[in-house]
Design an enzyme around this catalytic site. Structure first.
Site, mmCIF file in Angstrom:
data_model
loop_
_atom_site.group_PDB
_atom_site.id
_atom_site.type_symbol
_atom_site.label_atom_id
_atom_site.label_comp_id
_atom_site.label_asym_id
_atom_site.label_seq_id
_atom_site.Cartn_x
_atom_site.Cartn_y
_atom_site.Cartn_z
ATOM 1 N N ASP A 1 9.761 -7.748 5.218
ATOM 2 C CA ASP A 1 9.141 -6.967 6.290
ATOM 3 C C ASP A 1 9.114 -7.755 7.590
ATOM 4 O OD1 ASP A 1 7.349 -8.786 5.117
ATOM 5 O OD2 ASP A 1 5.595 -7.538 5.524
ATOM 6 N N THR B 1 0.814 -1.212 0.000
ATOM 7 C CA THR B 1 0.000 0.000 0.000
ATOM 8 C C THR B 1 0.845 1.258 0.000
ATOM 9 O OG1 THR B 1 -1.747 -1.179 1.211
ATOM 10 C CG2 THR B 1 -1.850 1.233 1.185
#
Length: 237
Positions: free
Chosen positions: A116, A17
């Site tokens: 991540d 995003t």
């Protein structure tokens, strides 16, 4: 290049995003910037934005002594590498297979762990030095378990709260699009309150339930729980 007496590090967190940039002066995080993740954007376009961010904050490109990239969007990983080469004249360190983090990966296969999740686990253990669970509220919500010995043990992946809300809005014709917010009550008195109660408290229940089960499986004491990501403050409280 130095600013004061400390080396400066620019970090890229490339998510589905947002692309989040962090500028460190030594060990201190001094600035954060967010960009929308756009797959079609070129390295030159991203590079121009990064230059503008640095200049507006009173920094020069030459102040940055190192750049590290953690990306879960493969198509943009090379774009970021080109950005760094073109803007800073050096190669970026890219989190991925082969990078030495000092944390054993107990995952099968280890290369499948997202960048991540690796950096979350490494940062959490470095900060707290104990068994921990990192909950990252992003496009997906990830739950990562780190042992008391500093090993990445695995975790769970669930749809993000934004994905859940959009699925409800998209698939149910009579339900309106709403903001994600903590409602006053669980028993909603209108459609918006009812949807907010279901999304918010339902998601809180999902998080609490997974964290509780992971704690039981980890058999460690203490187990610290860390929340991070864009919606962490909204859900964690």
């Amino acid at each position: 290049p130095r600013r004061g007496a400390l080396l400066m590090l620019l970090t890229f967190d490339v998510g589905n995003t947002n692309v989040t940039l962090g500028l460190y002066d030594g060990a201190t995080l001094v600035r954060i910037w967010r960009l929308q993740t756009v797959h079609q954007r070129t390295a030159d376009e991203y590079g121009l934005m990064v230059r503008q961010f640095l200049e507006q904050a009173g920094h020069r490109v030459s102040d940055v002594s190192g750049v590290i990239v953690a990306s879960v969007v493969p198509i943009l990983t090379r774009t970021m590498e080109q950005l760094v080469e073109g803007t800073f004249g050096r190669a970026a360190m890219v989190v991925g297979p082969g990078i030495k983090t000092g944390m054993p990966i107990l995952y099968d296969p280890p290369k499948d762990v997202g960048a991540d999740r690796i950096v979350n686990a490494v940062a959490a253990y470095r900060r707290y030095g104990t068994a921990c669970i990192v909950v990252d509220f992003g496009t997906a919500t990830t739950f990562d378990s780190v042992t008391e010995r500093g090993e990445y043990a695995g975790g769970a992946i669930a749809p993000g709260i934004q994905i859940s809300m959009e699925a409800l809005f998209t698939r149910a014709a009579k339900l309106p699009k709403i903001d994600i917010a903590r409602p006053r009550v669980v028993v909603g008195k209108n459609t918006v309150e009812s949807m907010q109660a279901g999304i918010y408290f339902g998601y809180v229940g999902l998080v609490d339930g997974l964290v509780r089960r992971m704690r039981t499986e980890m058999k460690a004491d203490p187990v610290r729980v860390i929340a991070t990501g864009g919606l962490a403050a909204t859900v964690a409280k």
